[in-house]
Write a protein that holds these residues in place. Structure first.
Motif, mmCIF file in Angstrom:
data_model
loop_
_atom_site.group_PDB
_atom_site.id
_atom_site.type_symbol
_atom_site.label_atom_id
_atom_site.label_comp_id
_atom_site.label_asym_id
_atom_site.label_seq_id
_atom_site.Cartn_x
_atom_site.Cartn_y
_atom_site.Cartn_z
ATOM 1 N N VAL A 90 0.794 -1.143 0.041
ATOM 2 C CA VAL A 90 -0.040 -0.028 0.062
ATOM 3 C C VAL A 90 1.069 1.198 -0.108
ATOM 4 N N VAL A 91 0.888 2.040 -1.050
ATOM 5 C CA VAL A 91 1.763 3.100 -1.312
ATOM 6 C C VAL A 91 1.115 4.390 -1.787
ATOM 7 N N GLU A 92 1.500 5.433 -1.048
ATOM 8 C CA GLU A 92 0.890 6.731 -1.317
ATOM 9 C C GLU A 92 1.372 7.466 -2.825
ATOM 10 N N ASN A 93 0.589 7.833 -3.454
ATOM 11 C CA ASN A 93 1.223 8.577 -4.905
ATOM 12 C C ASN A 93 0.676 9.850 -4.984
ATOM 13 N N GLU A 94 0.945 10.622 -3.857
ATOM 14 C CA GLU A 94 0.316 12.155 -3.581
ATOM 15 C C GLU A 94 1.065 12.999 -4.845
ATOM 16 N N TYR A 95 2.142 12.532 -5.042
ATOM 17 C CA TYR A 95 3.154 13.511 -5.861
ATOM 18 C C TYR A 95 3.159 13.090 -7.318
ATOM 19 N N LYS A 96 2.253 11.994 -7.681
ATOM 20 C CA LYS A 96 2.022 11.590 -9.186
ATOM 21 C C LYS A 96 3.183 11.168 -9.811
ATOM 22 N N ASN A 97 3.991 10.511 -9.007
ATOM 23 C CA ASN A 97 5.318 9.912 -9.722
ATOM 24 C C ASN A 97 5.551 8.524 -9.942
ATOM 25 N N PHE A 98 4.323 7.991 -10.087
ATOM 26 C CA PHE A 98 4.244 6.658 -10.716
ATOM 27 C C PHE A 98 4.001 6.524 -12.325
ATOM 28 N N ASP A 99 5.079 6.653 -12.606
ATOM 29 C CA ASP A 99 5.243 6.661 -14.087
ATOM 30 C C ASP A 99 5.049 5.314 -15.014
ATOM 31 N N ASP A 100 5.043 5.430 -16.252
ATOM 32 C CA ASP A 100 4.926 3.896 -16.907
ATOM 33 C C ASP A 100 5.962 3.016 -16.629
ATOM 34 N N ALA A 101 7.172 3.666 -16.464
ATOM 35 C CA ALA A 101 8.273 2.573 -16.182
ATOM 36 C C ALA A 101 8.034 2.145 -14.656
ATOM 37 N N ILE A 130 -0.409 -7.091 -9.239
ATOM 38 C CA ILE A 130 -1.520 -6.530 -9.969
ATOM 39 C C ILE A 130 -1.993 -5.248 -9.207
ATOM 40 N N LEU A 131 -2.425 -4.272 -9.798
ATOM 41 C CA LEU A 131 -3.016 -3.115 -9.098
ATOM 42 C C LEU A 131 -4.307 -3.377 -8.724
ATOM 43 N N LEU A 132 -4.608 -3.635 -7.510
ATOM 44 C CA LEU A 132 -5.990 -4.137 -6.844
ATOM 45 C C LEU A 132 -6.998 -2.684 -6.871
ATOM 46 N N ALA A 133 -6.378 -1.579 -6.626
ATOM 47 C CA ALA A 133 -6.854 -0.303 -6.420
ATOM 48 C C ALA A 133 -6.275 1.072 -6.461
ATOM 49 N N ALA A 134 -6.409 1.985 -7.018
ATOM 50 C CA ALA A 134 -5.808 3.043 -6.887
ATOM 51 C C ALA A 134 -6.818 4.359 -6.736
ATOM 52 N N ALA A 135 -6.136 5.261 -6.023
ATOM 53 C CA ALA A 135 -6.684 6.644 -5.658
ATOM 54 C C ALA A 135 -5.590 7.576 -5.485
ATOM 55 N N ILE A 136 -5.433 7.941 -4.402
ATOM 56 C CA ILE A 136 -4.271 9.011 -3.930
ATOM 57 C C ILE A 136 -3.210 7.557 -3.422
ATOM 58 N N ASP A 137 -3.711 6.689 -2.724
ATOM 59 C CA ASP A 137 -3.064 5.554 -2.673
ATOM 60 C C ASP A 137 -3.173 4.510 -3.587
#
Length: 331
Positions: free
Chosen positions: A261-272, A283-290
């Motif tokens: 479970v990881v926060e992505n507040e800064y939107k730096n989960f790029d395609d790579a 697999i990505l089970l769910a996505a929001a801010i986390d």
């Protein structure tokens, strides 16, 4: 007679002095030159899984679980916090995954005071889990230790590189008092000082302070604790999450991590980064801010609650696709 006594004293000193030197070296464990070398190089670039680094963390940077009764607060801020921010969303997904599993192991980085908005406290209290709590801010960590959590803890930070390093850590404090929001929500904004992480939004309401903090790669802590399986990895470290995970997966390791479970507040989960997670079998089970990642072959994915989440995700994706395809084309 006095001359004889003086000679005896001199002989005694000559005989005792080496013993005293040996005592200080053995019992007081004066660091050897090689030990000083290791400590001096903890700012980099010794590898995170270097046995000398692992030993240093084990002996100097880990505090054991408490055996004392919990010392939790009953302040309304803590109960209100469970209905605010992203905590209810995160709790729903972690509960769906693990509510039937006892005795698991977690790692929570950005653990704050160990209580406010903690993603792991309920696992500890209700299901007998233990784990590792990492908190970089000194005063936050003192509060965490006072809560008597049943987990290992470390007053350090996760390195965003594959090696230990020292960073400048920016602590945040509340500039204004809001009755409905805990001061701990402001303290959770603490972060590594980096040019690529803008804190302008937080700085409007926060005061700051700067300290030097020692960081280690995730693999170092796990090796120091002889942990080969992590059931839940929770990362809320204000922008360095992707780098921490990338370097962990690029390090040869036999550690299995089931759920992240990881926060992505800064939107730096790029395609790579997303490709790396997929290549590592998640697999990505769910996505929001986390984001909630689950290892694709983990049996927890067969739990009815988790199957329902996946079905809802597919249905939502299909609905979005139909909305896009049925929209009138521009004239």
């Amino acid at each position: 007679m006095g001359l004889v006594k003086g000679a005896c004293v001199l002989v005694g000193v000559v005989m005792v002095a080496p013993a005293l030197v040996f005592y200080f070296l053995l019992c007081l464990q004066v660091p050897s030159a090689s030990q000083w070398d290791v400590k001096a190089r903890l700012s980099g670039p010794l590898a995170g899984d270097d046995p000398r680094v692992v030993r240093t963390v084990r002996e100097n940077f880990l505090d054991p679980p408490s055996s004392l009764p919990y010392n939790l607060t009953n302040h309304a801020w803590f109960s209100l916090g469970k209905n605010m921010f992203t905590w209810p969303w995160v709790y729903y997904h972690i509960h769906s995954l693990f509510s039937q599993e006892r005795g698991g192991f977690f790692v929570e980085a950005g653990a704050l005071d160990g209580e406010y908005l903690s993603n792991t406290l309920w696992l500890e209290q209700e299901l007998g889990w233990t784990g590792l709590l990492i908190e970089a801010e000194e005063n936050n960590y003192k509060s965490l230790r006072s809560k008597h959590r049943r987990a290992w803890s470390s007053s350090t930070c996760l390195s965003s590189e594959s090696y230990p390093k020292e960073i400048i850590f920016v602590s945040h404090f509340s500039r204004v008092k809001l009755l409905e929001i805990s001061p701990w929500s402001f303290r959770s904004h603490g972060h590594e000082l980096r040019d690529d992480l803008s804190q302008d939004a937080h700085n409007l309401l926060d005061d700051t302070a700067y300290t030097s903090v020692q960081c280690f790669p995730l693999v170092t802590y796990l090796a120091a604790l002889n942990v080969s399986k992590v059931d839940l990895l929770s990362l809320d470290i204000q922008g360095t999450e992707a780098s921490v995970l990338t370097n962990f997966f690029l390090t040869l390791s036999d550690v299995s991590v089931r759920v992240i479970v990881v926060e992505n507040e800064y939107k730096n989960f790029d395609d790579a980064f997303m490709r790396l997670m997929s290549d590592k079998g998640y697999i990505l089970l769910a996505a929001a801010i986390d984001y909630v990642f689950v290892k694709g072959d983990d049996p927890v994915l067969r739990r009815p609650e988790v199957v329902r989440i996946m079905e809802e995700k597919v249905a939502s994706s299909s609905s979005s696709f139909l909305t896009l395809t049925s929209s009138p084309s521009p004239t």
